[in-house]
Motif scaffolding. Structure first.
Motif, PDB file in Angstrom:
ATOM      1  N   ARG A   1       1.194  -1.028  -0.067  1.00  0.00           N
ATOM      2  CA  ARG A   1      -0.239  -0.214  -0.206  1.00  0.00           C
ATOM      3  C   ARG A   1       1.180   0.986   0.044  1.00  0.00           C
ATOM      4  NH1 ARG A   1      -4.941  -1.941   4.515  1.00  0.00           N
ATOM      5  NH2 ARG A   1      -5.895  -3.264   2.654  1.00  0.00           N
ATOM      6  N   VAL A   2       0.402   2.015  -0.688  1.00  0.00           N
ATOM      7  CA  VAL A   2       1.094   3.877  -1.014  1.00  0.00           C
ATOM      8  C   VAL A   2       0.634   4.811   0.165  1.00  0.00           C
ATOM      9  CG1 VAL A   2       2.088   5.239  -2.439  1.00  0.00           C
ATOM     10  CG2 VAL A   2       1.835   2.945  -3.263  1.00  0.00           C
ATOM     11  N   MET A   3       1.101   5.021   1.115  1.00  0.00           N
ATOM     12  CA  MET A   3       0.765   5.954   1.612  1.00  0.00           C
ATOM     13  C   MET A   3       0.266   7.258   1.304  1.00  0.00           C
ATOM     14  SD  MET A   3      -0.710   4.020   4.329  1.00  0.00           S
ATOM     15  CE  MET A   3      -0.721   2.001   4.520  1.00  0.00           C
ATOM     16  N   ARG A   4      -0.675   8.163   1.310  1.00  0.00           N
ATOM     17  CA  ARG A   4      -0.724   9.492   0.056  1.00  0.00           C
ATOM     18  C   ARG A   4      -0.732   9.969   1.597  1.00  0.00           C
ATOM     19  NH1 ARG A   4      -5.427   9.512  -1.106  1.00  0.00           N
ATOM     20  NH2 ARG A   4      -6.276   7.603  -0.834  1.00  0.00           N
ATOM     21  N   GLY A   5      -0.865   9.660   3.105  1.00  0.00           N
ATOM     22  CA  GLY A   5      -1.251  11.539   4.065  1.00  0.00           C
ATOM     23  C   GLY A   5      -0.927  10.820   4.821  1.00  0.00           C
ATOM     24  N   VAL A   6      -0.999  11.294   6.236  1.00  0.00           N
ATOM     25  CA  VAL A   6      -0.941  10.334   7.509  1.00  0.00           C
ATOM     26  C   VAL A   6      -1.697  11.467   8.734  1.00  0.00           C
ATOM     27  CG1 VAL A   6       1.110  11.185   8.078  1.00  0.00           C
ATOM     28  CG2 VAL A   6       0.249   9.374   9.178  1.00  0.00           C
ATOM     29  N   ALA A   7      -2.423  11.723   9.227  1.00  0.00           N
ATOM     30  CA  ALA A   7      -2.817  12.174  10.425  1.00  0.00           C
ATOM     31  C   ALA A   7      -2.884  10.974  11.879  1.00  0.00           C
ATOM     32  CB  ALA A   7      -3.984  12.383  10.137  1.00  0.00           C
ATOM     33  N   VAL A   8      -2.589  11.938  13.034  1.00  0.00           N
ATOM     34  CA  VAL A   8      -2.620  12.298  14.059  1.00  0.00           C
ATOM     35  C   VAL A   8      -3.932  12.229  15.046  1.00  0.00           C
ATOM     36  CG1 VAL A   8      -0.807  12.111  16.311  1.00  0.00           C
ATOM     37  CG2 VAL A   8       0.266  12.463  14.025  1.00  0.00           C
ATOM     38  N   LEU A   9      -4.584  10.950  15.857  1.00  0.00           N
ATOM     39  CA  LEU A   9      -5.576  11.848  16.216  1.00  0.00           C
ATOM     40  C   LEU A   9      -5.463  12.605  17.849  1.00  0.00           C
ATOM     41  CD1 LEU A   9      -7.889   8.684  14.652  1.00  0.00           C
ATOM     42  CD2 LEU A   9      -7.492  10.327  13.730  1.00  0.00           C
ATOM     43  N   ALA A  10      -6.664  12.146  18.269  1.00  0.00           N
ATOM     44  CA  ALA A  10      -6.029  12.779  19.760  1.00  0.00           C
ATOM     45  C   ALA A  10      -6.132  11.563  20.023  1.00  0.00           C
ATOM     46  CB  ALA A  10      -7.440  13.097  19.995  1.00  0.00           C
ATOM     47  N   SER A  11      -6.498  10.304  20.007  1.00  0.00           N
ATOM     48  CA  SER A  11      -5.927   9.024  21.089  1.00  0.00           C
ATOM     49  C   SER A  11      -4.662   8.975  20.795  1.00  0.00           C
ATOM     50  CB  SER A  11      -6.645   8.296  20.679  1.00  0.00           C
ATOM     51  OG  SER A  11      -6.780   7.550  18.773  1.00  0.00           O
ATOM     52  N   GLY A  12      -3.842   9.478  19.930  1.00  0.00           N
ATOM     53  CA  GLY A  12      -1.960   9.252  19.677  1.00  0.00           C
ATOM     54  C   GLY A  12      -2.813   8.179  18.448  1.00  0.00           C
ATOM     55  N   ARG A  13      -3.383   7.797  17.622  1.00  0.00           N
ATOM     56  CA  ARG A  13      -3.433   6.150  16.663  1.00  0.00           C
ATOM     57  C   ARG A  13      -3.073   7.811  15.204  1.00  0.00           C
ATOM     58  NH1 ARG A  13      -6.804   1.504  16.562  1.00  0.00           N
ATOM     59  NH2 ARG A  13      -5.133   0.764  15.909  1.00  0.00           N
ATOM     60  N   LEU A  14      -2.914   7.159  14.511  1.00  0.00           N
ATOM     61  CA  LEU A  14      -2.785   7.560  13.302  1.00  0.00           C
ATOM     62  C   LEU A  14      -3.276   7.035  12.065  1.00  0.00           C
ATOM     63  CD1 LEU A  14       1.407   7.211  12.799  1.00  0.00           C
ATOM     64  CD2 LEU A  14       0.133   8.358  14.151  1.00  0.00           C
TER      65      LEU A  14
ATOM     66  N   PHE B   1      -9.922   9.427  -1.227  1.00  0.00           N
ATOM     67  CA  PHE B   1     -10.121   9.597   0.307  1.00  0.00           C
ATOM     68  C   PHE B   1      -8.797  10.777  -0.352  1.00  0.00           C
ATOM     69  CE2 PHE B   1     -12.721   6.644   2.086  1.00  0.00           C
ATOM     70  CZ  PHE B   1     -13.698   7.003   1.795  1.00  0.00           C
ATOM     71  N   ARG B   2      -8.775  12.025  -0.905  1.00  0.00           N
ATOM     72  CA  ARG B   2      -7.724  13.079  -0.869  1.00  0.00           C
ATOM     73  C   ARG B   2      -7.035  13.048   0.876  1.00  0.00           C
ATOM     74  NH1 ARG B   2      -6.868  18.696  -1.868  1.00  0.00           N
ATOM     75  NH2 ARG B   2      -8.934  18.336  -2.755  1.00  0.00           N
ATOM     76  N   GLU B   3      -7.538  13.736   1.580  1.00  0.00           N
ATOM     77  CA  GLU B   3      -7.198  13.923   2.650  1.00  0.00           C
ATOM     78  C   GLU B   3      -7.670  13.350   3.522  1.00  0.00           C
ATOM     79  OE1 GLU B   3      -4.841  18.152   2.315  1.00  0.00           O
ATOM     80  OE2 GLU B   3      -7.067  17.824   1.789  1.00  0.00           O
ATOM     81  N   ALA B   4      -7.144  13.475   5.290  1.00  0.00           N
ATOM     82  CA  ALA B   4      -8.628  13.068   6.547  1.00  0.00           C
ATOM     83  C   ALA B   4      -8.015  13.483   7.472  1.00  0.00           C
ATOM     84  CB  ALA B   4      -8.633  11.692   5.851  1.00  0.00           C
ATOM     85  N   THR B   5      -9.034  13.741   8.172  1.00  0.00           N
ATOM     86  CA  THR B   5      -8.405  14.607   9.016  1.00  0.00           C
ATOM     87  C   THR B   5      -9.927  14.466  10.194  1.00  0.00           C
ATOM     88  OG1 THR B   5      -7.807  16.222  10.545  1.00  0.00           O
ATOM     89  CG2 THR B   5      -9.235  16.576   9.357  1.00  0.00           C
ATOM     90  N   ALA B   6      -9.412  14.249  11.333  1.00  0.00           N
ATOM     91  CA  ALA B   6     -10.697  13.158  12.740  1.00  0.00           C
ATOM     92  C   ALA B   6     -10.917  14.489  14.205  1.00  0.00           C
ATOM     93  CB  ALA B   6      -9.554  12.879  13.295  1.00  0.00           C
ATOM     94  N   SER B   7     -11.836  14.942  13.883  1.00  0.00           N
ATOM     95  CA  SER B   7     -12.648  15.875  15.067  1.00  0.00           C
ATOM     96  C   SER B   7     -12.161  15.806  16.087  1.00  0.00           C
ATOM     97  CB  SER B   7     -14.646  15.494  14.817  1.00  0.00           C
ATOM     98  OG  SER B   7     -14.200  14.272  15.796  1.00  0.00           O
ATOM     99  N   PRO B   8     -11.714  16.580  16.984  1.00  0.00           N
ATOM    100  CA  PRO B   8     -10.783  16.215  18.398  1.00  0.00           C
ATOM    101  C   PRO B   8     -11.385  15.730  19.388  1.00  0.00           C
ATOM    102  CG  PRO B   8     -11.693  19.257  18.181  1.00  0.00           C
ATOM    103  CD  PRO B   8     -12.068  18.290  16.811  1.00  0.00           C
ATOM    104  N   ASP B   9     -12.944  15.356  19.228  1.00  0.00           N
ATOM    105  CA  ASP B   9     -13.060  14.072  20.317  1.00  0.00           C
ATOM    106  C   ASP B   9     -13.140  12.871  19.970  1.00  0.00           C
ATOM    107  OD1 ASP B   9     -15.052  13.878  17.716  1.00  0.00           O
ATOM    108  OD2 ASP B   9     -16.961  14.240  20.201  1.00  0.00           O
ATOM    109  N   GLY B  10     -12.790  12.988  18.917  1.00  0.00           N
ATOM    110  CA  GLY B  10     -12.090  11.418  17.665  1.00  0.00           C
ATOM    111  C   GLY B  10     -13.457  10.947  17.293  1.00  0.00           C
ATOM    112  N   ARG B  11     -14.371  11.249  17.335  1.00  0.00           N
ATOM    113  CA  ARG B  11     -16.215  11.011  16.861  1.00  0.00           C
ATOM    114  C   ARG B  11     -16.116  10.759  15.555  1.00  0.00           C
ATOM    115  NH1 ARG B  11     -22.375  11.606  18.156  1.00  0.00           N
ATOM    116  NH2 ARG B  11     -22.882  10.379  16.975  1.00  0.00           N
ATOM    117  N   TYR B  12     -15.631  12.174  14.810  1.00  0.00           N
ATOM    118  CA  TYR B  12     -16.154  11.481  13.557  1.00  0.00           C
ATOM    119  C   TYR B  12     -14.705  11.582  12.388  1.00  0.00           C
ATOM    120  CZ  TYR B  12     -20.556  12.833  14.496  1.00  0.00           C
ATOM    121  OH  TYR B  12     -21.695  12.687  15.118  1.00  0.00           O
ATOM    122  N   LEU B  13     -14.564  11.688  11.344  1.00  0.00           N
ATOM    123  CA  LEU B  13     -13.393  11.424  10.299  1.00  0.00           C
ATOM    124  C   LEU B  13     -13.673  12.811   9.784  1.00  0.00           C
ATOM    125  CD1 LEU B  13     -12.411   7.926   9.235  1.00  0.00           C
ATOM    126  CD2 LEU B  13     -10.980  10.419  11.673  1.00  0.00           C
ATOM    127  N   ALA B  14     -13.232  14.079   8.576  1.00  0.00           N
ATOM    128  CA  ALA B  14     -13.295  14.782   8.423  1.00  0.00           C
ATOM    129  C   ALA B  14     -12.235  14.224   6.228  1.00  0.00           C
ATOM    130  CB  ALA B  14     -13.286  16.256   7.822  1.00  0.00           C
TER     131      ALA B  14
END
Length: 245
Positions: A165-178, A210-223
């Motif tokens: 798999r070729v990763m196209r981006g990475v985000a760190v969630l509030a939980s610390g997971r990627l 999905f070109r980009e992805a990030t998470a809400s501060p509470d970790g419930r939703y992904l934008a």
């Protein structure tokens, strides 16, 4: 309570915000050139952005903007805030180069120091999508399609995952997971993993890009930003943002 995004609805890329859950939209920043890569500061009081290889800051209270870099010696994009709000990790390249490295830009130059600090220097390798851990102890990034973990103090980087798999981006969630969007052949998806690359799981897999992805501060939703969605009959072009539970 708000989502900051880029839209060309006015004829040129500008930065808007959508208030949640009401859906009310407002123009935050529209300049004489296209602007992009919006990133909210940890305290929510400022917005970092890019314009023509420059990195700027917008004060959300006064709506005054200023630039940290000039885009002459270096072309900078994709600012990511350090958790203390005092610096930004950015993707940088020389004007005559195609490969990117990661640099650190200080909001205010340290006493006797430079505004810019080199985090990585890897000729021939392209590095993008810097994101800080919640405690600021490490940075994750994409290097040549792989996810790496970088120690800013030492400059050492370790690859977290291997495979096709070729990763196209990475985000760190509030939980610390990627969270990382990926491509493998004609398959597209999102993976979630620990900060050491272990306990990796696929959240979604299919034909949605999905070109980009990030998470809400509470970790419930992904934008997520969706560029296209394919099926057996046709390719549907998209230019939209979705919220995923």
């Amino acid at each position: 309570g708000r989502l900051v995004f880029v839209s060309d609805r006015g004829g040129r890329d500008a930065i808007y915000q959508k208030k949640l859950p009401t859906g009310e939209e407002e123009l935050l920043l529209g300049l004489h050139e296209p602007v992009g890569d919006p990133a909210l500061s940890p305290d929510g009081q400022a917005l970092a952005f890019s314009m023509g290889g420059r990195i700027g800051l917008l004060d959300l209270a006064t709506r005054a903007s200023r630039f940290l870099t000039l885009g002459v010696d270096w072309k900078d994009t994709h600012p990511a805030w350090r958790p203390d709000g005092k610096a930004l990790a950015v993707t940088s390249r020389r004007p005559n180069s195609q490969n990117h490295d990661l640099h650190l830009l200080f909001i205010a130059a340290p006493t006797g120091g430079e505004v810019r600090q080199v985090l990585t220097d890897t000729p021939g390798l392209d590095e993008t999508s810097a994101a800080y851990s919640p405690d600021g102890s490490f940075v994750v990034l994409v290097r040549a399609g792989g996810v790496y973990r970088l120690e800013p103090d030492t400059g050492r980087a370790a690859r977290l995952i291997t495979g096709f798999r070729v990763m196209r981006g990475v985000a760190v969630l509030a939980s610390g997971r990627l969270l990382a969007p990926w491509t493998e052949g004609k398959q597209l998806g999102l993976d979630l993993m620990d900060t050491d690359g272990k306990n990796r799981e696929t959240l979604t897999q299919g034909s949605v890009f999905f070109r980009e992805a990030t998470a809400s501060p509470d970790g419930r939703y992904l934008a997520v930003t969706v560029d296209f969605e394919a099926d057996v009959m046709r390719l549907r072009q998209r230019a939209e943002i979705r919220l995923l539970d």
